[in-house]
Design a protein around this motif. Structure first.
Motif, PDB file in Angstrom:
ATOM      1  N   UNK A 117       0.834  -1.208   0.000  1.00 41.89           N
ATOM      2  CA  UNK A 117       0.000   0.000   0.000  1.00 41.89           C
ATOM      3  C   UNK A 117       0.865   1.253   0.000  1.00 41.89           C
ATOM      4  N   UNK A 118       1.904   1.237   0.837  1.00 41.10           N
ATOM      5  CA  UNK A 118       2.808   2.380   0.930  1.00 41.10           C
ATOM      6  C   UNK A 118       3.534   2.610  -0.390  1.00 41.10           C
ATOM      7  N   UNK A 119       4.057   1.543  -0.977  1.00 41.01           N
ATOM      8  CA  UNK A 119       4.821   1.658  -2.219  1.00 41.01           C
ATOM      9  C   UNK A 119       3.931   2.110  -3.373  1.00 41.01           C
ATOM     10  N   UNK A 120       2.765   1.495  -3.512  1.00 35.65           N
ATOM     11  CA  UNK A 120       1.864   1.878  -4.593  1.00 35.65           C
ATOM     12  C   UNK A 120       1.471   3.346  -4.484  1.00 35.65           C
ATOM     13  N   UNK A 121       1.128   3.782  -3.266  1.00 30.33           N
ATOM     14  CA  UNK A 121       0.681   5.160  -3.073  1.00 30.33           C
ATOM     15  C   UNK A 121       1.767   6.164  -3.420  1.00 30.33           C
ATOM     16  N   UNK A 122       3.000   5.870  -3.031  1.00 29.85           N
ATOM     17  CA  UNK A 122       4.091   6.801  -3.283  1.00 29.85           C
ATOM     18  C   UNK A 122       4.509   6.795  -4.759  1.00 29.85           C
ATOM     19  N   UNK A 123       4.567   5.612  -5.354  1.00 33.27           N
ATOM     20  CA  UNK A 123       5.002   5.517  -6.749  1.00 33.27           C
ATOM     21  C   UNK A 123       3.971   6.126  -7.679  1.00 33.27           C
ATOM     22  N   UNK A 152      14.773  11.759   3.221  1.00 30.16           N
ATOM     23  CA  UNK A 152      14.411  12.557   2.043  1.00 30.16           C
ATOM     24  C   UNK A 152      12.910  12.738   1.848  1.00 30.16           C
ATOM     25  N   UNK A 153      12.114  12.304   2.806  1.00 32.90           N
ATOM     26  CA  UNK A 153      10.682  12.532   2.716  1.00 32.90           C
ATOM     27  C   UNK A 153      10.017  11.689   1.641  1.00 32.90           C
ATOM     28  N   UNK A 154       8.930  12.221   1.087  1.00 30.99           N
ATOM     29  CA  UNK A 154       8.123  11.477   0.118  1.00 30.99           C
ATOM     30  C   UNK A 154       8.906  11.139  -1.149  1.00 30.99           C
ATOM     31  N   UNK A 155       9.720  12.059  -1.632  1.00 30.04           N
ATOM     32  CA  UNK A 155      10.484  11.786  -2.862  1.00 30.04           C
ATOM     33  C   UNK A 155      11.498  10.674  -2.638  1.00 30.04           C
ATOM     34  N   UNK A 198      21.504   9.670  -2.759  1.00 28.27           N
ATOM     35  CA  UNK A 198      21.427   9.375  -1.333  1.00 28.27           C
ATOM     36  C   UNK A 198      20.638   8.116  -1.052  1.00 28.27           C
ATOM     37  N   UNK A 199      19.487   7.976  -1.688  1.00 26.85           N
ATOM     38  CA  UNK A 199      18.646   6.798  -1.474  1.00 26.85           C
ATOM     39  C   UNK A 199      19.379   5.536  -1.898  1.00 26.85           C
ATOM     40  N   UNK A 200      20.019   5.544  -3.054  1.00 24.13           N
ATOM     41  CA  UNK A 200      20.685   4.352  -3.570  1.00 24.13           C
ATOM     42  C   UNK A 200      21.846   3.937  -2.680  1.00 24.13           C
TER      43      UNK A 200
END
Length: 331
Positions: A51-57, A123-126, A278-280
């Motif tokens: 749910x989290x991944x789908x919503x953000x992507x 990094x928040x939502x992004x 940063x994320x990677x």
């Protein structure tokens, strides 16, 4: 040293490891038992994180997914570290299941349960959206490579065929939710104005907003629950044996792989955004995955050694991850 950046690092990392520690304490006290962990893992894996991944992507611009720093550089780093470790295994005389675990322990990362909350804090939502793409498209290659190494070294005693396990690994809720989110983002891109806003009827936008709020609530509970479950599940086994092999695998996992990934991005993708880089790097530096231990148990591959990697890498990541967060926040 930039003390304001140090404070940022503490704010990002301390809550994550504090919840891990709370889970370990509750496990020691018997408040979180094995059956509790199994239910939490099922709930998080099946509902919360998808749910989290789908919503953000789904909320991202489609062109943000075509980022080689997130989907390609980690795979090149994986290949380089795995080949180097295979050479070390050959020189050291490691064979069978031990050799397979020795190699896949250097890259098989807990990029979901530990990586997602770290990227969200940093990094928040992004950052969470980038981490979701990484989980959807890079993580399956960790699993695939792990199975291939088990087969290459002639290890494993599980009764389920490798093909069936690979199919299950790729058709998992994490990957499917990322693919579904990308599909929605692609469709939404056809209705975007030049300023990025969606040119859709108000009822459609309102319905999407309400559904997104529901998914966000379901997803938000998943990250702390996952951390509690990991903390409660950690067990020390055979950490006093194979110290040299443990030092290599854990060192590669926490230090070498994120360093190689960072250098690859800096030299091959110099225009990468700070968030993507940063994320990677943070995800490359996360400790060993719980899934690695579960699959190793199912396949009969060095349960004690893999458990030692999981516990030791998680414990040492308390020190290494803040360093990587400090580095990437300064880039």
């Amino acid at each position: 040293m930039d003390f304001s950046r140090v404070m940022d690092v503490l704010v990002i990392c301390v809550p994550v490891f504090a919840v891990l520690g709370l889970g370990k304490l509750l496990g020691i006290k018997g408040r979180i038992k094995e059956d509790h962990c199994q239910f939490i893992n099922w709930l998080v894996y099946t509902f919360s994180l998808p749910s989290l991944i789908f919503n953000e992507v789904a909320r991202q611009r489609f062109d943000s997914f075509l980022d080689p720093a997130v989907v390609l550089m980690p795979l090149i780093g994986l290949a380089l570290v795995a080949m180097l470790t295979m050479a070390v295994a050959k020189v050291s005389g490691y064979k069978g299941g031990f050799a397979a675990a020795f190699v896949f322990g250097t890259f098989w990362a807990n990029a979901t349960y530990i990586g997602l909350p770290l990227c969200q804090n940093a990094f928040g939502s992004s950052g969470l959206a980038k981490a979701a793409i990484y989980n959807g498209f890079v993580l399956p290659f960790f699993i695939l490579t792990g199975y291939l190494l088990i087969g290459f070294y002639g290890a494993g005693t599980g009764d389920q065929k490798i093909g069936a396990r690979l199919k299950k690994a790729f058709l998992n809720p994490i990957l499917l939710s990322a693919v579904a989110g990308i599909a929605v983002a692609l469709v939404a891109e056809q209705f975007r104005n030049t300023d990025g806003s969606l040119n859709l009827p108000l009822p459609v936008v309102a319905s999407a907003t309400l559904f997104g709020s529901f998914l966000k609530m379901i997803g938000a509970m998943g990250l702390p629950l996952a951390l509690l479950s990991i903390g409660a599940s950690l067990r020390w086994e055979q950490t006093r044996t194979h110290l040299g092999a443990l030092a290599w695998t854990v060192g590669c996992k926490l230090v070498v792989l994120p360093l190689v990934t960072l250098l690859l991005i800096r030299f091959l993708c110099p225009d990468t955004s700070p968030v993507a880089m940063g994320v990677t790097v943070i995800l490359a530096g996360t400790p060993s995955a719980v899934a690695m231990y579960v699959i190793s148990c199912q396949m009969g591959v060095e349960r004690g050694f893999v458990s030692s990697m999981l516990v030791l890498s998680t414990a040492l990541s308390v020190f290494t991850i803040p360093v990587w967060v400090y580095v990437v926040k300064g880039l």
